[in-house]
Structure formats: structure tokens, C-alpha cells
Motif scaffolding. Structure first.
Motif, mmCIF file in Angstrom:
data_model
loop_
_atom_site.group_PDB
_atom_site.id
_atom_site.type_symbol
_atom_site.label_atom_id
_atom_site.label_comp_id
_atom_site.label_asym_id
_atom_site.label_seq_id
_atom_site.Cartn_x
_atom_site.Cartn_y
_atom_site.Cartn_z
ATOM 1 N N ALA A 75 -5.728 4.803 -9.240
ATOM 2 C CA ALA A 75 -4.890 3.855 -8.463
ATOM 3 C C ALA A 75 -4.640 3.827 -6.875
ATOM 4 O O ALA A 75 -4.661 3.014 -6.083
ATOM 5 N N LEU A 76 -5.158 5.390 -6.507
ATOM 6 C CA LEU A 76 -4.833 5.547 -4.844
ATOM 7 C C LEU A 76 -6.211 4.899 -4.416
ATOM 8 O O LEU A 76 -6.147 4.517 -3.352
ATOM 9 N N VAL A 77 -7.186 5.091 -5.151
ATOM 10 C CA VAL A 77 -8.511 4.558 -4.646
ATOM 11 C C VAL A 77 -8.564 3.007 -4.604
ATOM 12 O O VAL A 77 -8.804 2.194 -3.311
ATOM 13 N N LEU A 78 -8.028 2.432 -5.554
ATOM 14 C CA LEU A 78 -7.919 1.081 -5.462
ATOM 15 C C LEU A 78 -6.893 0.600 -4.330
ATOM 16 O O LEU A 78 -7.372 -0.726 -3.477
ATOM 17 N N LEU A 79 -5.865 1.247 -4.211
ATOM 18 C CA LEU A 79 -4.967 0.948 -3.142
ATOM 19 C C LEU A 79 -5.799 0.917 -1.923
ATOM 20 O O LEU A 79 -5.486 0.142 -0.956
ATOM 21 N N ALA A 80 -6.357 2.032 -1.778
ATOM 22 C CA ALA A 80 -7.217 2.176 -0.422
ATOM 23 C C ALA A 80 -8.141 1.255 -0.152
ATOM 24 O O ALA A 80 -8.057 0.367 0.994
ATOM 25 N N VAL A 81 -8.737 0.670 -1.139
ATOM 26 C CA VAL A 81 -9.737 -0.517 -0.913
ATOM 27 C C VAL A 81 -9.125 -1.708 -0.499
ATOM 28 O O VAL A 81 -9.478 -2.342 0.537
#
Ligand code: ATP
Ligand code: MG
Lengths: 284, 271
Positions: free
Chosen positions: A257-263
Motif C-alpha cells: 500500500a505504501l509503495v502504491l501511495l508513493a507512486v
């Protein structure tokens, strides 16, 4: 007396506004902080660049990152040219008649169509009718349809914002309508168009429902090598991991989720930066 | 010269051949009639000034000659507008060609957001000139003609928008000159400029009119008297449609107006 009251009113207004802002900002901050704390343990170089193992319970999310990246590119490759051309047509060529008004209405409604409906549309048209199968291509086209509302609207607004004096100046030296668009209007509206495109990409990155039915897969061996391959994507990976894999470590879910949000956030940030730079140039 | 059109020609000045002619021209914005039955001959290689109160249709009239009103949806023109005897509103007339021959300078300087050089080279480039040397020649000639060369010759690569207001307006004039038009339309070209810059543009008009046909819309009566050979006075009727009250050699119109309304206007009794 009067002045005291005015000062109190000022104070109250300020407190009210500050409180409202806080109410808006707090959940966002809370989500980000919470995710960072929960997901941080999973984040590692290894997590970002390796493939999932054991049904995603171990290993990383590299194919999903790449899949989402391909999807964003694919979406914009289709949505941007159509959006820009439609924007040009609607602002520069179309006269104000019932057809134009209908198109405008359609664009407005396009933005309001639930995303799963786009998914079903893509399944019917791209997967089945055009025989693209469940694939990256079908998913990109599906997301592009959804992104069109945004690329058309932002292109049109950017084009409309070009001052009339500039167009007239160009036409007055005998430039044709198309030359005026090509050499005056488009360069002037480029940053607005790009901002819209970047936002459309960030939205495409976050969509789960439409790609669910047109080609996203939870586990695919290897990376997609052709547009007709199936693919993994961050939001879909997250959804399946959270809902359908028993015993999935929490940290992997939050890390994804964190990676998605970062993108998504970094793309929004890019859009904001472009807009700020343009505004500064315009007013300096 | 057409005697009906210049009733006040008192023989003191000789007017050239007619370059532009409007014959019984009316203009409508939707249902609103902005111009009513205007007939006027514009002499070649002279400055014609159009004066009149705000809203009487001066800009609308000027924009007839390069078909700029075409850009506004729902406009309708009746009557004849002729350039060298050819009706420019006929079907087979190429608007782009008309606009190449009839250039326009606007009220607010509107340089393109590009360099000084590219501003002037814009027109020629659009008309197919690619050769860098040829373009340089055109740019220099046009800037010299616009009396701007000495001020910008070291700043050709600077943005046009970085020039002063008066320089910007002369840049816009150079931009028009670069496509070698026959007519230059100017819609209150000095209204955004200070007196010194205004004088420069006026001098420029006097020089240019030996080669070009110039029409200038102005609110400044002294300016009309200073720069123009012919003056046309517009007024609006009760329904706000603009009409031509009187036209003739400038000296005659200002010293000896035929119409009472003209006299009232130029003596500042209204408007
Ligand atoms: N695009 C338009 N649509 C509708 N009406 C218009 C349009 N442009 C001008 N008009 C109307 O036509 C009339 C004449 O306008 P125009 O701009 O030609 O006047 P003007 O004499 O140039 O005035 P000014 O001296 O203030 O520049 C005005 O009543 C104006 O409201
Ligand atoms: Mg005007």
C-alpha cells in the motif's frame, strides 16, 4: 466597542478556518503515518526488486510495480492524443450547436461513470469483441476510456486559457487556423495539458475495479513481454493479498500500500510542480 | 474620388486612389446591429482616422477589413467590402490571403511569448520562408521600418514580452510589416502607451503611409488631426447601431465640419 467586536469576529473566523483545515488534514496525515509505521518493516530493496514467492507471502512486488508502470504508460499513450485532439476540436473548431452540447454533456457524465462499469465495457469491447484477450493492452484501453474525461477536460481548459489576443495576433499576420493552433495555442497550453495527463496517469495507477475484469492477475510468472500478456498491478495485488490470501503478513500488505501511495502521490506532486512553475512564469 | 463619400473635400488636398471601400455595409452580432449601412472609401497610401464615441462600432468596422469579425460566432455582414475592387466577403476569397495583405495592430500590444526575432519572423515562417539568412534580412528590415532596430538589435534573442510597452507595440508593427502587407489596420494603437511612445508611433505612421494604406481608430482627437489625411466620424443611432456621420480630409473636417453632431463631438460637447 465596535473594534473589540470586530477583533473577536476575526479571531473566531480564524479559529474556525484553522479547525476546518485541521479536520481535513488530520485523516490524510494519519493514514500516511499509520501506513508508514505498519509498512516500513516490509520495505527493503529486496521487496522492491524481487518477485513474490509463496503466494506473495514472501518475496517482493517487483512485477506489480512494473505492471502498474506499464499500465500508466499504456493509458496515457491512448488517452492523451485523443484528449488533446478532442480538446482542440471542441475549443477551436466546433461551433456551439446541439452536437457540441451533447458531447460536453457526455464528457461530464463520463467522469461520473463508476469504474467497474468501465471494466465491464472493456471486457465486452476490448477483451471479447476486439479479441485482445485479458491483457495489458485491453486494460490500458479500458483505463484510457476512463481517463478520457480528464484529459479532454484539462486539455480544453488549457487551450481556452490561451489569450484571445495571441490567436488574433497570429491570424492577423495571415497564419492559418491550424498554424495558429500548432505554433501559438499548443505551446501555450502544453503545461496545462501535461498536468492533466500526469493526474490521469496517477489515477490510472490506483484503479482496481476496471483492471480486475480485463487482465490483471495476482501471480504471473515473469514480466509481461508483449501487450497481449497478462500482468500484475499494485492495487490489484493489494486487494487480493488482503482479501484472498490467508496468512498474508500484515507488513507486506502495508508495504504494498505504501509503495502504491508513493507512486500516486509522486505523480500528483509532479503535476503540482508543473503547475506552480507555469504560474510563476506567467506572473513574473 | 466619390463625391458622396467625401462631401467636405474642399480641394485643399489631393487624395489617392481608393484602396478599400465599404459599400452599404451593415454588421450584426446576433440580433444586435452594430453598424448600419456604412459607405466609405479609404484612399491608398494615406492615413485614415476613424473617430467617434465609445461603442459606436469603430473597432467592429476596422475588423471588417481583415475579416477578423469572422472569428466571433453569430456575426453577419451585409453589403460589400472591397480590397482593390474585389469583394473580400465573396465565397471564393481566401481569408488567409486577405489577412496577409491587410495587417492589424491591436489596442493592447500582444507580442507572442517568444523572442524578439521569432516574433517578427513568425509571419514569414508561416508563409513558408525557411532560409535563416532570408529571415534575418526580413527581421532587420521590418524592425528598422518600425523604428525599433537600434533599440533591440542586441536583444533579438530576448523575449518580446521583456520590452517596454511602446517597444512592444512597435514590435507588433514590425511583426505586421514582416509579411509585407498593403494595408495596416490600427485599433487605438497608442491607448496603452505614454506620450513619448505615442509620438514615436505617430511619426512611424507618417513615414509608413508613403508605402502603406493605414487606418487608425483613435479616441484622441489631436492624434487624428496630427496623423491622418482623412477622418471619418462615427456615431450611434438610438438603437446603438453605428453610422457614418461625416468623412473627409482631416483639415476640412476639423475646421469646418458639415454636420452639427460632428462639430459637437470635436469641440468636446459630448462623447
Ligand atoms: N463580440 C461581440 N458580440 C456582441 N456585441 C459586440 C461584440 N463586439 C462588440 N459588440 C458591440 O458592438 C458595438 C460596437 O462595438 P465596438 O467595439 O466596435 O465599438 P468601438 O467604437 O470600438 O468602442 P470603443 O471606442 O469603446 O473601443 C458595441 O455596442 C458593442 O457592445
Ligand atoms: Mg474599439
Amino acid at each position: 466597542m465596535n473594534m473589540v467586536r470586530r477583533r473577536i469576529t476575526q479571531r473566531l473566523a480564524f479559529i474556525l478556518l484553522a479547525a476546518t483545515t485541521l479536520v481535513v488534514v488530520t485523516p490524510v496525515l494519519f493514514i500516511i503515518i499509520y501506513m508508514a509505521i505498519e509498512g516500513a518493516p516490509a520495505l527493503s530493496w529486496e521487496f522492491l526488486i524481487s518477485a513474490p514467492r509463496m503466494a506473495g507471502k514472501e518475496g517482493g512486488i517487483f512485477p506489480a510495480i512494473i505492471g502498474t508502470f506499464y499500465l500508466m504508460i499504456g493509458t496515457i499513450v491512448f488517452a492523451l492524443p485523443v484528449g488533446v485532439l478532442a480538446g482542440i476540436y471542441l475549443t477551436e473548431y466546433a461551433t456551439d450547436n446541439w452536437l457540441t452540447r451533447t458531447i460536453n454533456l457526455a464528457i461530464l457524465n463520463l467522469a461520473g461513470v463508476p469504474s467497474i462499469v468501465f471494466g465491464l465495457f472493456g471486457l465486452g469491447i476490448f477483451v471479447m469483441l476486439f479479441q485482445f484477450g485479458m491483457s495489458l493492452l485491453a486494460a490500458s484501453l479500458t483505463l484510457a476510456c476512463q481517463a478520457l474525461a480528464m484529459t479532454i477536460t484539462t486539455s480544453r481548459e488549457a487551450i481556452l486559457a490561451v489569450p484571445r489576443e495571441l490567436r488574433e495576433g497570429s491570424l492577423a499576420v495571415g497564419a492559418t487556423r491550424w498554424q495558429t493552433i500548432r505554433h501559438i495555442v499548443l505551446p501555450q497550453s502544453l503545461s496545462g495539458i501535461v498536468t492533466g495527463a500526469v493526474l490521469a496517469m496517477s489515477r490510472a495507477a490506483g484503479e482496481t475495479a476496471p483492471i480486475l475484469v480485463v487482465g490483471a492477475a495476482f501471480l504471473v510468472p515473469g514480466l509481461p513481454t508483449s501487450p497481449l500478456d497478462r500482468f500484475m498491478a499494485l492495487p490489484y495485488h493489494l486487494y487480493t493479498a488482503a482479501a484472498h490470501v490467508p496468512g498474508m503478513p500484515k507488513s507486506i500488505m502495508w508495504g504494498t500500500a505504501l509503495v502504491l501511495l508513493a507512486v500516486v502521490l509522486s505523480f500528483n506532486l509532479i503535476a503540482i510542480i508543473i503547475r506552480l512553475r507555469v504560474r510563476r512564469r506567467r506572473y513574473s | 474620388m466619390n463625391a458622396d463619400v467625401f462631401p467636405t473635400n474642399n480641394g485643399s488636398s489631393h487624395l489617392n486612389e481608393t484602396k478599400l471601400r465599404s459599400q452599404d455595409v451593415s454588421l450584426f452580432y446576433g440580433k444586435f446591429q452594430a453598424l448600419r449601412s456604412i459607405s466609405l472609401d479609404i484612399p491608398e497610401r494615406a492615413v485614415t482616422a476613424i473617430i467617434g464615441p465609445s461603442g459606436c462600432g469603430k473597432s467592429s468596422y476596422l475588423r471588417l477589413f481583415n475579416r477578423m469579425n469572422d472569428l466571433i460566432p453569430d456575426t453577419r455582414t451585409t453589403g460589400h467590402v472591397e480590397l482593390d475592387g474585389i469583394d473580400i466577403y465573396q465565397r471564393d476569397v481566401d481569408v488567409v490571403d486577405v489577412r496577409k495583405r491587410v495587417g492589424m495592430v491591436f489596442q493592447r500590444p500582444n507580442p507572442f511569448p517568444m523572442s524578439v526575432f521569432e516574433n517578427v519572423a513568425f509571419g514569414p515562417r508561416r508563409h513558408g520562408i525557411r532560409n535563416r539568412e532570408e529571415l534575418s534580412d526580413i527581421v532587420e528590415r521590418s524592425l528598422r521600418q518600425a523604428a525599433l532596430w537600434d533599440e533591440v538589435k542586441d536583444k533579438l534573442a530576448h523575449p518580446g514580452l521583456a520590452l517596454s510597452g511602446g517597444q512592444q507595440q512597435r514590435l507588433c508593427i514590425a511583426r505586421v510589416l514582416a509579411v509585407e502587407p498593403e494595408v495596416i489596420l490600427m485599433d487605438e494603437p497608442c491607448s496603452a502607451l505614454d506620450p513619448v511612445a505615442t509620438l514615436k508611433i505617430e511619426d512611424l505612421m507618417r513615414t509608413l503611409c508613403s508605402e502603406y494604406t493605414i487606418i487608425i481608430v483613435t479616441h484622441n482627437m489631436q492624434q487624428a488631426a496630427r496623423v491622418s489625411d482623412v477622418t471619418a466620424f462615427f456615431m450611434m443611432e438610438d438603437d446603438r447601431a453605428g453610422v457614418l456621420v461625416e468623412a473627409g480630409p482631416t483639415s476640412g473636417l476639423f475646421t469646418n465640419p458639415k454636420q452639427k453632431t460632428t462639430e459637437d463631438y470635436i469641440t468636446g460637447r459630448f462623447g
